[in-house]
Design a protein around this motif. Structure first.
Motif, PDB file in Angstrom:
ATOM      1  N   LYS A 173       2.485  12.242   4.226  1.00  0.00           N
ATOM      2  CA  LYS A 173       2.940  11.217   2.995  1.00  0.00           C
ATOM      3  C   LYS A 173       2.404  11.141   2.083  1.00  0.00           C
ATOM      4  O   LYS A 173       2.756  11.041   0.717  1.00  0.00           O
ATOM      5  N   GLU A 174       0.876  10.219   1.777  1.00  0.00           N
ATOM      6  CA  GLU A 174       0.508   9.398   1.061  1.00  0.00           C
ATOM      7  C   GLU A 174      -0.329  11.406  -0.406  1.00  0.00           C
ATOM      8  O   GLU A 174      -0.256  10.974  -1.004  1.00  0.00           O
ATOM      9  N   GLU A 175      -0.549  12.135   0.659  1.00  0.00           N
ATOM     10  CA  GLU A 175      -1.591  12.885  -0.198  1.00  0.00           C
ATOM     11  C   GLU A 175      -0.059  14.380  -0.931  1.00  0.00           C
ATOM     12  O   GLU A 175      -0.554  14.691  -2.051  1.00  0.00           O
ATOM     13  N   LEU A 176       1.213  13.914  -0.290  1.00  0.00           N
ATOM     14  CA  LEU A 176       2.376  15.276  -1.064  1.00  0.00           C
ATOM     15  C   LEU A 176       3.192  14.055  -1.269  1.00  0.00           C
ATOM     16  O   LEU A 176       4.336  14.575  -1.992  1.00  0.00           O
ATOM     17  N   GLY A 177       2.844  12.786  -1.532  1.00  0.00           N
ATOM     18  CA  GLY A 177       3.717  12.054  -2.020  1.00  0.00           C
ATOM     19  C   GLY A 177       5.595  11.780  -1.857  1.00  0.00           C
ATOM     20  O   GLY A 177       6.576  11.530  -2.630  1.00  0.00           O
ATOM     21  N   THR A 178       5.273  11.903  -0.527  1.00  0.00           N
ATOM     22  CA  THR A 178       6.396  11.873   0.170  1.00  0.00           C
ATOM     23  C   THR A 178       7.139  10.420   0.602  1.00  0.00           C
ATOM     24  O   THR A 178       6.133   9.722   1.041  1.00  0.00           O
ATOM     25  N   ASP A 179       7.658  10.321   1.416  1.00  0.00           N
ATOM     26  CA  ASP A 179       8.417   9.280   1.939  1.00  0.00           C
ATOM     27  C   ASP A 179       7.567   8.716   3.590  1.00  0.00           C
ATOM     28  O   ASP A 179       7.784   8.040   4.457  1.00  0.00           O
ATOM     29  N   TRP A 180       7.950  10.296   4.034  1.00  0.00           N
ATOM     30  CA  TRP A 180       7.409  10.317   5.691  1.00  0.00           C
ATOM     31  C   TRP A 180       6.131  11.474   5.748  1.00  0.00           C
ATOM     32  O   TRP A 180       6.087  12.423   5.003  1.00  0.00           O
ATOM     33  N   THR A 181       5.001  10.447   6.788  1.00  0.00           N
ATOM     34  CA  THR A 181       4.046  11.579   7.546  1.00  0.00           C
ATOM     35  C   THR A 181       4.608  12.354   8.511  1.00  0.00           C
ATOM     36  O   THR A 181       5.818  11.709   9.364  1.00  0.00           O
ATOM     37  N   ILE A 182       4.136  14.054   8.875  1.00  0.00           N
ATOM     38  CA  ILE A 182       4.436  14.501  10.422  1.00  0.00           C
ATOM     39  C   ILE A 182       4.017  14.688  11.284  1.00  0.00           C
ATOM     40  O   ILE A 182       2.488  15.346  10.714  1.00  0.00           O
ATOM     41  N   GLN A 183       3.695  14.777  11.876  1.00  0.00           N
ATOM     42  CA  GLN A 183       2.574  14.853  13.475  1.00  0.00           C
ATOM     43  C   GLN A 183       3.244  15.780  14.395  1.00  0.00           C
ATOM     44  O   GLN A 183       4.031  15.559  14.543  1.00  0.00           O
ATOM     45  N   ALA A 184       2.191  16.614  14.489  1.00  0.00           N
ATOM     46  CA  ALA A 184       2.585  17.815  15.422  1.00  0.00           C
ATOM     47  C   ALA A 184       2.245  16.940  16.972  1.00  0.00           C
ATOM     48  O   ALA A 184       1.066  16.586  17.023  1.00  0.00           O
ATOM     49  N   SER A 185       3.374  17.483  17.836  1.00  0.00           N
ATOM     50  CA  SER A 185       3.200  17.218  19.690  1.00  0.00           C
ATOM     51  C   SER A 185       3.154  18.339  20.014  1.00  0.00           C
ATOM     52  O   SER A 185       3.690  18.859  19.537  1.00  0.00           O
ATOM     53  N   THR A 186       3.518  18.102  21.482  1.00  0.00           N
ATOM     54  CA  THR A 186       4.164  19.637  22.770  1.00  0.00           C
ATOM     55  C   THR A 186       4.667  18.085  23.310  1.00  0.00           C
ATOM     56  O   THR A 186       4.642  16.551  23.592  1.00  0.00           O
ATOM     57  N   VAL A 187       5.984  18.234  23.714  1.00  0.00           N
ATOM     58  CA  VAL A 187       6.656  17.954  25.772  1.00  0.00           C
ATOM     59  C   VAL A 187       5.706  17.065  26.337  1.00  0.00           C
ATOM     60  O   VAL A 187       5.458  16.406  27.061  1.00  0.00           O
ATOM     61  N   GLU A 188       4.518  18.153  26.613  1.00  0.00           N
ATOM     62  CA  GLU A 188       3.143  17.902  27.209  1.00  0.00           C
ATOM     63  C   GLU A 188       3.228  16.482  27.080  1.00  0.00           C
ATOM     64  O   GLU A 188       2.639  16.220  28.083  1.00  0.00           O
ATOM     65  N   GLU A 189       2.489  16.105  25.648  1.00  0.00           N
ATOM     66  CA  GLU A 189       1.980  15.313  25.006  1.00  0.00           C
ATOM     67  C   GLU A 189       2.523  13.668  25.343  1.00  0.00           C
ATOM     68  O   GLU A 189       2.728  13.009  25.713  1.00  0.00           O
ATOM     69  N   PHE A 190       3.682  14.434  25.558  1.00  0.00           N
ATOM     70  CA  PHE A 190       4.680  13.198  24.922  1.00  0.00           C
ATOM     71  C   PHE A 190       5.694  12.574  25.989  1.00  0.00           C
ATOM     72  O   PHE A 190       4.918  11.235  27.053  1.00  0.00           O
TER      73      PHE A 190
END
Length: 135
Positions: free
Chosen positions: A73-90
């Motif tokens: 969000k800091e780099e893109l000037g948006t409100d939310w940061t998005i991270q990628a994960s998987t069901v296995e990691e959860f």
């Protein structure tokens, strides 16, 4: 004064109702719309590379220790940061218990059509499925 006016009165008792605070989900929807193509690309990459058949994206406004940052969000000037994960990691991190894995996967929507987003807000966290727009 009716019930609504009483509940929305300011502490200073000015009689002016407080402006309702906008739900963070309004800004999340706007950001997901903006991020959709990039998220879909990462989702396909996760599946094609055999990392997982069930990508999960984490949307947050603070710091979390799961997944990898893909949209900051800091780099893109948006409100939310998005991270990628998987069901296995959860499952590995205990966010989804081993017993709940199968019911979760049965409810998991087609990753070609929907992004599975784990939304974290101060009040808690929950999964949502946000549809990709049809091209």
């Amino acid at each position: 004064m009716d019930r609504e006016e009483l509940l929305s009165a300011t502490p200073e008792d000015s009689g002016e109702p407080q402006k309702k605070k906008e739900s963070p989900l309004v800004s999340l929807e706007k950001d997901l719309e903006f991020y959709a193509d990039a998220i879909k690309e990462v989702s396909i990459e996760i599946m094609v590379e055999g990392i997982s058949k069930n990508p999960i994206f984490i949307a947050h406004q603070h710091e979390v220790s799961i997944g990898e940052v893909i949209l900051n969000k800091e780099e893109l000037g948006t409100d939310w940061t998005i991270q990628a994960s998987t069901v296995e990691e959860f499952v590995e991190k205990g966010i989804i218990s081993k017993e709940k894995r199968e019911p979760f996967l049965r409810a998991y929507k087609k990753p070609e059509n929907f992004m599975c987003v784990f939304v974290i807000v101060p009040e808690g966290a929950n999964f949502i499925y946000y549809p990709y727009k049809n091209d």
